[in-house]
Design an enzyme around this catalytic site. Sequence first.
Site, short mmCIF file in Angstrom:
data_model
loop_
_atom_site.label_atom_id
_atom_site.label_comp_id
_atom_site.label_asym_id
_atom_site.label_seq_id
_atom_site.Cartn_x
_atom_site.Cartn_y
_atom_site.Cartn_z
N ALA A 140 38.05 38.27 40.37
CA ALA A 140 37.48 39.60 40.13
C ALA A 140 37.74 39.97 38.68
O ALA A 140 38.78 39.64 38.12
CB ALA A 140 38.12 40.64 41.04
N LYS A 141 36.77 40.64 38.10
CA LYS A 141 36.90 41.08 36.72
C LYS A 141 38.15 41.95 36.57
O LYS A 141 38.90 41.82 35.62
CB LYS A 141 35.63 41.86 36.35
CG LYS A 141 35.60 42.39 34.95
CD LYS A 141 35.27 41.28 33.95
CE LYS A 141 35.02 41.75 32.53
NZ LYS A 141 35.77 42.83 31.99
N ARG A 142 38.39 42.83 37.57
CA ARG A 142 39.54 43.74 37.46
C ARG A 142 40.86 43.00 37.53
O ARG A 142 41.91 43.55 37.21
CB ARG A 142 39.47 44.85 38.51
CG ARG A 142 39.60 44.37 39.94
CD ARG A 142 39.52 45.50 40.96
NE ARG A 142 39.73 44.99 42.30
CZ ARG A 142 38.82 44.34 43.02
NH1 ARG A 142 37.62 44.12 42.51
NH2 ARG A 142 39.09 43.89 44.23
N GLY A 178 41.23 40.19 35.89
CA GLY A 178 41.32 39.40 34.67
C GLY A 178 40.41 38.18 34.58
O GLY A 178 40.52 37.41 33.62
#
Length: 285
Positions: free
Chosen positions: A241-243, A245
Site C-alpha cells: 500500500a502506498k500509505r 511506503g
Amino acid sequence: MIVTRFAPSPNGPLHLGHAFSALTAHDLAARQGGRFLLRIEDIDGARSRPELADEFRRDLEWLGLEWDEVPAQSTRLASYDAVAHELLFRALGVLYPCRCTRAEIAAAAREIAPDGSPVYPGTCREHPVSGDTSHCAWRLDMARACAIAGPLGWTDELAGEQQARPELFGDVVILRKDAPASYHLAATMDDHADGVTLVTRGMDLFASTHVHRLLQALLSLAVPIWHHHPLLLDTEGRKLAKRRGSPALADLRQAGEDGRALADRLRAGELPAGISLSDGLHSES
Ligand code: GLU
C-alpha cells in the site's frame, strides 16, 4: 474469446501490486488472443479522485501494456440504480432500506464477514424504516436472496471449484448512502456488461466472489470464471500500500525507471527486495 479486466479505483496512485495485477490480467488474455479491458471504478464517494485515471493510463502504457477501455463506473450510475430498484426491490423483494450508522452496526454486530467488516445485525430488516428513504442505504435480505437463488458454485482457475457462501456476509449493502452503488453490485453488473469471461483480481477479493455469484443468479447474468491471483506482500506480510511506503508507479516512471523492464521482472517473479508473493488463499487485506 477470453476477456479479462483490470479495474482500479482512483483512490490513490497505483503501486507494484497493481502493476502485478494488471500484468496478470493482460497476459492471461494476450496468451489466448483475447481482450484486456481497463475499467475505472470511480464511484467511491469522497475518496475517489477521477484525475488519477490519466495517471493510471500513463502507468499502464509505461509498463508496455495495451488495453481497451470501457466506460468508467461513474457513467453507469443509472443502470445500478434501476437494477437495484426494479429487479432486486420490486420484482424479487430482496432489498430493504437501512438507516443504521456505522457506529450502531459496529456496536450491535455479533459476527465478522470474510472481508473483515461487521455482519449487519438485521435491525432495519426486523424494524422496517418508514417514511422518507432518501438518506438510506439499501441492503440485500441475504436469507431471502439465498432461498431464491438456491445452492450456487463458482470456479477459480487457481483454487478450483467453490461452493458459494454469500450468507457469511449477511445483509450486504447494495446501494450505499454516500455513493451510488456498492462495489458488489457495480463490479458484478459491469463484468457482465463488459463481456468479461475471466474476472482477474487479487485474492484479497476472493471471498467477495461469493456475493457476486449470488447477484449473478438473482439478476440472471452470465457466469464467468475467476482468477484470484496471489498478492505482493511487504516484509510484514501485509498487502502493499502506498500509505505503508510502497512506491507509486508514477514516481518510478517520473524517476526514469524502465517500465517494460520492470514488467518483465515481475513476470519472471523477480521481486524487489522486501517484497514477496503470497501463497495462502485468504491473505489479509
Ligand atoms: N476496484 C477494485 C480495487 O481497486 C477492484 C475490484 C475488482 O477487481 O473486482 O480494489
